[in-house]
Structure formats: C-alpha cells, structure tokens
Write a protein that holds these residues in place. Structure first.
Motif: not given
Length: 324
Positions: A100-115
């Motif tokens: 999954s990838v989500k964006k808040e303000a100017n930052t993307f948060t990436i959730i991977s299978s490991k981190n």
C-alpha cells in the motif's frame, strides 16, 4: 534499517533500474523495491524468447549491451541488467512487494511485505506483465489453462490450443509445434497480428498454410473442459479435443493500484493514466510514472527503448523542485 528516502522506485525492471542509476548519479537518496528477483518481469518471460529490439536499444545509461546476435535472448538480458545492478551497487530490495501507498501532506508512506518507508517522491515503474487479460469463460480456472508460457518441452505430444495472435502467442505456437505438440491457434481477427516480429510472421503463416499448425480465424474460445474446448467460429460452435490451453491474450497494468493512489485514468478503453510528458509527474504531486505503465491498455506503445528517457525527466524534475 533506513526507512526515509528522497525517492522510492517501485519496480526493479529495466526502467526502474534506469531511474535508480539516474537518482544515484544526481545524489538523490533512493531505494528500489522489487517484488521478485532483479528484473522480475523479464525473468518470467519464456525461456527462449528473443527481443524485437536490438541490444543497443535495450541499453540503459549508455552501458554497452553485448549479445551473440543483434537481437538478444532473455538470458542475455537477465545477465546484462543483473550486472548493472550489482556493479553499480544500486540500492535495491528484492522479494519485497509493495502492499500500500498513502500520501499525507508532502510525504508518501509505503507499506511493503517487509517494512514501512517514507519518501517525498515515488516512481511507479511496475510495467504490465503481472495481470493477464482473462477470457472470462467457463473452465478458465482449470489446471490445464495457463496465461503465461515458459518452455515448450512441457507440451510435447499434447494437443495445445494457443489463444492470441501477438508475439507471445505466435512464439509459443511455433515452439510447441517444433517440440512435437499438436497446435491449434485461436485468433479473434482475420489474420496473424501485424506487430508479430518480422522474421517470425512469415514462419507462422507458412506453417498454417502447410497445415502443420491449425488456425481458426474470426474465432473465440467460449468454453474449456477437461478434454476438449469449444470455439465459436463465424457464428458456429466447434468442439475439438484438447489437453492444454495457453491463453496468451495480453496483460494490463494494475489500474486498481493507480486509482488507489489517486491517479486519474481516462474513461475510454485506452485507460490512459494522467501525467505530464515533460516531467512524467501524475496529477498526484510527487508521484511519477515510468515505462510501459504510461500507456494504459496500449501496452504496445512503450518499450525499454523509448521509455529509457523517463528516468532523466523524472530526476530532473525532482531536482528542480528541491532547488526552489
């Protein structure tokens, strides 16, 4: 483990690698995430596949690609791109799928299978090979049906139906026939695809004309059963004996993932994602597209040779924003 980057590149194929090289040269703190091995999509190409493009057109970052023939084979490409990754010590995490990838303000948060990672910019270079175009007919879920083709040896001595008229289908039909399969081609149009490799197209036409390979034109596969298939040919249904079906009807990008990220996609059949061709940035600020994913359902429009430039455009745009 480091989790914050200037740029995260999703997809470790040739164009993802090109983006990584460009980012490294320009001092960006980057990471490439690849859900499988290096150039995962190429790794899953047929064993004996020969590229349409010559080796110099598959080169990235002006690194020479030397092949035995003018048009390299799959294994030569795997070796070429692997050596680029290892010799340049690219920061690539393998067998790490982005979930999954989500964006808040100017930052993307990436959730991977490991981190979990954070980044100000993301490049989607995921190609289109992961999701096949399904036939959506009864029996498509049987074990005898495959949407990917690897090696003809498996089909020797078997009755094989190959659905499609593009390069992948025609290559599979010829290879399986040469290894002793009884091959039937199911072609929706009235001829073998015009985009089939120019040195292969005459071969398949000759095999059809001499009746070595049976071809049904203007036909569709309507039903698959354990020992037979049913075709509709110009309004009439025909049943033929069958052991295996290779439904090589093409592939498509992960549109659900694009839409989840907020990328606008055209409402027509082309399903073109919105991006600026000067920077490759989508309507989502900081999110870029690179490679064949830019073409939506027009997967024949973008190749390695004409999308290598995306890496430079993207990194140039990121650097211009950082300098403001």
């Amino acid at each position: 483990m480091k989790t914050a980057y200037d740029l995260i590149i999703i997809g470790g194929g040739p164009i993802g690698i090109a983006c990584g090289l460009e980012a490294k040269k320009n001092g960006l703190d980057y990471l490439i995430l690849e859900k499988g091995p290096i150039v995962n999509s190429l790794f899953h190409y047929p064993t004996n596949m020969q590229f349409f493009s010559s080796s110099e057109k598959l080169e990235i970052d002006e690194i020479p690609f030397i092949s035995k023939e003018a048009k390299p084979k799959r294994d030569e490409a795997l070796e070429y791109y692997r050596r680029i990754v290892t010799s340049n010590k690219l920061n690539m995490h393998l067998f790490e799928k982005v979930e999954s990838v989500k964006k808040e303000a100017n930052t993307f948060t990436i959730i991977s299978s490991k981190n979990k990672y954070n980044s100000n910019h993301i490049v989607l270079a995921t190609g289109f090979y992961d999701i096949p175009n399904l036939l959506n007919i009864p029996g498509e879920n049987l074990d005898k049906v495959a949407h990917y083709y690897d090696n003809p040896h498996y089909y020797s001595g078997q009755k094989v139906a190959v659905v499609g008229a593009s390069n992948s289908a025609i290559d599979a039909a010829l290879e399986c026939w040469r290894k002793g399969a009884e091959v039937t081609l199911v072609i929706r149009g009235d001829e073998v695809g015009q985009r089939v490799k120019y040195w292969v197209r005459p071969d398949i036409i000759n095999r059809i004309e001499e009746s070595s390979i049976k071809a049904y034109y203007k036909s569709t596969l309507v039903r698959i059963e354990e020992h037979s298939i049913t075709l509709q040919v110009e309004g009439k249904e025909i049943s033929i004996e069958n052991d295996f079906v290779l439904a090589l009807t093409g592939y498509k990008p992960n549109f659900h993932f694009l839409e989840m990220l907020g990328v606008h996609i055209s409402d027509d059949d082309k399903k073109l994602p919105q991006y600026d061709p000067e920077s490759m940035e989508t309507n989502v600020e900081g999110l870029y597209l690179a490679g064949v994913i830019c073409g939506g359902m027009e997967t024949h429009k973008w190749f390695i040779e004409n999308s290598r430039v995306h890496a430079k455009l993207i990194v140039k745009d990121i650097l211009s924003k950082q300098s403001v």
